[in-house]
Motif scaffolding. Structure first.
Motif, short mmCIF file in Angstrom:
data_model
loop_
_atom_site.label_atom_id
_atom_site.label_comp_id
_atom_site.label_asym_id
_atom_site.label_seq_id
_atom_site.Cartn_x
_atom_site.Cartn_y
_atom_site.Cartn_z
N ALA A 137 42.66 -9.61 -13.59
CA ALA A 137 41.85 -8.81 -12.67
C ALA A 137 40.99 -9.71 -11.78
O ALA A 137 40.81 -9.44 -10.59
CB ALA A 137 40.96 -7.85 -13.45
N CYS A 138 40.48 -10.79 -12.37
CA CYS A 138 39.69 -11.76 -11.60
C CYS A 138 40.51 -12.36 -10.47
O CYS A 138 40.07 -12.42 -9.32
CB CYS A 138 39.20 -12.88 -12.53
SG CYS A 138 37.48 -12.74 -13.02
N GLU A 139 41.68 -12.82 -10.80
CA GLU A 139 42.53 -13.48 -9.80
C GLU A 139 42.97 -12.51 -8.72
O GLU A 139 43.06 -12.87 -7.54
CB GLU A 139 43.74 -14.12 -10.48
CG GLU A 139 43.41 -15.39 -11.25
CD GLU A 139 42.67 -16.42 -10.40
OE1 GLU A 139 43.16 -16.73 -9.29
OE2 GLU A 139 41.60 -16.89 -10.82
N HIS A 140 43.26 -11.26 -9.12
CA HIS A 140 43.66 -10.27 -8.11
C HIS A 140 42.51 -9.99 -7.15
O HIS A 140 42.71 -9.94 -5.93
CB HIS A 140 44.09 -8.97 -8.79
CG HIS A 140 44.33 -7.86 -7.81
ND1 HIS A 140 45.34 -7.89 -6.88
CD2 HIS A 140 43.65 -6.69 -7.59
CE1 HIS A 140 45.29 -6.80 -6.14
NE2 HIS A 140 44.27 -6.06 -6.54
N ALA A 141 41.30 -9.83 -7.69
CA ALA A 141 40.14 -9.59 -6.83
C ALA A 141 39.93 -10.76 -5.88
O ALA A 141 39.59 -10.57 -4.70
CB ALA A 141 38.89 -9.37 -7.69
N LYS A 142 40.15 -11.98 -6.37
CA LYS A 142 40.00 -13.16 -5.53
C LYS A 142 41.01 -13.15 -4.38
O LYS A 142 40.66 -13.44 -3.23
CB LYS A 142 40.18 -14.43 -6.37
CG LYS A 142 39.98 -15.72 -5.60
CD LYS A 142 40.06 -16.93 -6.54
CE LYS A 142 39.82 -18.23 -5.79
NZ LYS A 142 39.85 -19.41 -6.70
N VAL A 143 42.25 -12.79 -4.69
CA VAL A 143 43.30 -12.72 -3.66
C VAL A 143 42.92 -11.69 -2.59
O VAL A 143 43.05 -11.94 -1.39
CB VAL A 143 44.65 -12.37 -4.30
CG1 VAL A 143 45.68 -12.00 -3.22
CG2 VAL A 143 45.18 -13.53 -5.13
N VAL A 144 42.45 -10.51 -3.03
CA VAL A 144 42.09 -9.45 -2.08
C VAL A 144 40.91 -9.87 -1.22
O VAL A 144 40.91 -9.69 0.00
CB VAL A 144 41.78 -8.14 -2.83
CG1 VAL A 144 41.30 -7.07 -1.85
CG2 VAL A 144 43.02 -7.63 -3.57
N LEU A 145 39.89 -10.46 -1.83
CA LEU A 145 38.72 -10.91 -1.07
C LEU A 145 39.08 -11.99 -0.06
O LEU A 145 38.63 -11.98 1.09
CB LEU A 145 37.65 -11.42 -2.03
CG LEU A 145 36.82 -10.34 -2.73
CD1 LEU A 145 36.13 -10.91 -3.96
CD2 LEU A 145 35.80 -9.74 -1.77
N GLN A 146 39.91 -12.93 -0.48
CA GLN A 146 40.31 -14.00 0.44
C GLN A 146 41.13 -13.44 1.60
O GLN A 146 41.08 -13.97 2.71
CB GLN A 146 41.08 -15.07 -0.32
CG GLN A 146 40.19 -15.91 -1.24
CD GLN A 146 40.98 -16.93 -2.05
OE1 GLN A 146 42.17 -16.79 -2.27
NE2 GLN A 146 40.29 -17.98 -2.49
N SER A 147 41.88 -12.35 1.33
CA SER A 147 42.69 -11.76 2.40
C SER A 147 41.84 -11.14 3.50
O SER A 147 42.31 -10.95 4.62
CB SER A 147 43.64 -10.70 1.82
OG SER A 147 42.95 -9.51 1.47
N ILE A 148 40.57 -10.81 3.19
CA ILE A 148 39.68 -10.27 4.22
C ILE A 148 38.63 -11.30 4.63
O ILE A 148 37.60 -10.97 5.22
CB ILE A 148 39.00 -8.96 3.76
CG1 ILE A 148 38.18 -9.16 2.47
CG2 ILE A 148 40.03 -7.86 3.56
CD1 ILE A 148 37.39 -7.93 2.04
N GLY A 149 38.89 -12.58 4.29
CA GLY A 149 38.09 -13.67 4.80
C GLY A 149 36.84 -14.01 4.02
O GLY A 149 35.92 -14.61 4.58
#
Length: 438
Positions: A174-186
């Motif tokens: 869940a941590c890594e997924h949240a990181k991917v999503v956050l990075q996708s919006i800058g």
């Protein structure tokens, strides 16, 4: 998620939905069939799992080639399981491994037969692994066409530059997924799997002069919960850090306590870029000196066209009725419940003309089934009897079954388990037509 999470909470089960790696918000495919497949399998997992047990859904995009994305949906439970020899029979209509009178679970009905049919119609594959007394794992794999769609939220909103976020969740996936999503919006993102470690990171970042702008923390964690972490943070950050609580639970139960503890927003898991961007935009806008920039004027929120309408839910299974009422009340609708068709006819007769704006009618019920109840209502000598919208709810999705509901005087047909978006769309359309005629 709303349906399955509600069923799990009612039964005392733990439900977890997680996304592995990068999964887009949008794909091209048959969303109705896919939702029905997932709900059917997860619904069976709930049915055959006793408390305290676990039901999980994991979604991942395993490959992309020539514009086609291979998606894998893995559903696990810790239920009663089944013998390997029975697995090929699982997808037969009304299959039942234990046919003795002491079987308290029943069979699979038409649900799993329809599930396999839908997966094959989407050119997908379904695999089952199970062990008696341990649980079952269903894996659905299918290809969806990639989409370049950009949501209205992404087009209208952009966040301040150089935002830094800390994600805290004891689940590393869940941590890594949240990181991917956050990075996708800058958003520059760090992660932590423990509340105490996260608190140290927050303090260290502040001392270094580069404090985190955002804290996204899971609600339930061992040791230090998300609320505990928020309270500890608020003791030394002067309320400057925007805190978003992540939860897979019914968030309105904890909303008041969370706000009192300093939480700025609550977001359901799993995360999607569109909803996360909107949530971050809202909480930052409410923080002094941290208002995001809008690229176009924000539109006023659309008026809820279902609010205030009254629906009679006719369903003999109390748990199903409660879930339906919860879904309707999310849209600020008024609901009443009848446990069978005979009670529904009596309730409809006892209230004044126009009291109900619609009726959701289950088909299979004791005392009086949905077809008979509909015919009886339509024959009543009152102005609204022939025109009030009556919507069938049934697991039977074949043409002849739909035809029977129409012959009985029903206006529409919804497959069970009910898909919320289709429910809202159908009610909105039929109630609007009904009101226009009055």
């Amino acid at each position: 998620n709303i349906i399955i999470n509600g069923q799990c909470q009612d039964k005392g089960l733990h439900y977890e939905c997680s996304i592995v790696g990068k999964v887009a918000d949008y794909y091209f495919g048959d969303d109705m069939k896919l939702k029905q497949v997932l709900i059917n399998i997860l619904g069976n997992s709930v049915k055959f799992t006793d408390a305290p047990g676990d039901v999980t859904l994991t979604v991942e995009q395993v490959s992309e080639e020539n514009g086609l994305c291979t998606m894998r949906f893995t559903m696990r439970d810790t239920g009663i399981g089944m013998d390997e020899a029975f697995i090929p029979k699982l997808f037969e209509a009304f299959s039942q491994e234990d046919a003795t009178s002491t079987n308290r679970y029943g069979g699979s009905g038409l649900g799993m037969a329809i599930t396999k049919n839908f997966v094959e119609m989407m050119n997908g594959d379904i695999h089952v692994a199970s062990k008696k007394g341990v649980g079952s794992t269903f894996t659905v794999t299918l290809a969806l066409k990639a989409s370049t769609r950009i949501s209205r939220t992404e087009q209208e909103l952009r966040l301040p530059e150089n935002l830094r976020a800390l994600v805290v969740d004891d689940d590393e996936i869940a941590c890594e997924h949240a990181k991917v999503v956050l990075q996708s919006i800058g958003v520059e993102t760090d992660t932590s799997t423990q509340g105490q470690d996260a608190l140290a990171l927050l303090q260290k970042a502040k001392e270094a002069g580069r404090p985190y702008d955002l804290l996204l923390t899971d609600y339930k964690m061992p040791g230090m919960s998300g609320l505990d972490l928020t309270r500890a943070l608020r003791e030394h950050d002067e309320g400057k850090t925007a805190v978003i609580l992540l939860t897979g639970y019914n968030w309105d139960i904890i909303d008041e306590e969370a706000r009192e503890d300093g939480v700025d927003g609550i977001l359901a898991k799993p995360l999607f870029a569109d909803s996360l961007l909107q949530n971050i935009h809202t909480v930052l806008l409410n923080k002094s000196g941290a208002a995001p920039v809008e690229t176009t004027p924000a539109e006023a929120p659309a008026e809820n066209r279902l609010a205030g309408y009254r629906v009679l839910v006719v369903e003999d299974v109390l748990q199903n009725a409660e879930i339906l009422q919860d879904l309707l009340e999310i849209e600020d609708m008024l609901t009443e419940h009848a446990e069978n068709g005979a009670v529904a006819v009596q309730m409809f007769s006892d209230h004044p003309v126009g009291y109900y704006d619609a009726v959701l009618m289950d088909m299979r019920m004791p005392v009086m089934d949905g077809l008979e109840a509909t015919r009886t209502i339509r024959e009543l000598e009152r102005a609204d009897a022939r025109t009030v919208p009556i919507i069938a709810m049934t697991a039977n999705v074949f043409d002849e079954d739909v035809e029977r509901t129409m012959e009985a005087g029903m206006n529409a047909h919804l497959g069970k388990p009910i898909e919320p978006d289709l429910l809202y769309e159908t009610l909105g359309r039929l109630i609007a037509e009904y009101r226009a005629e009055k």
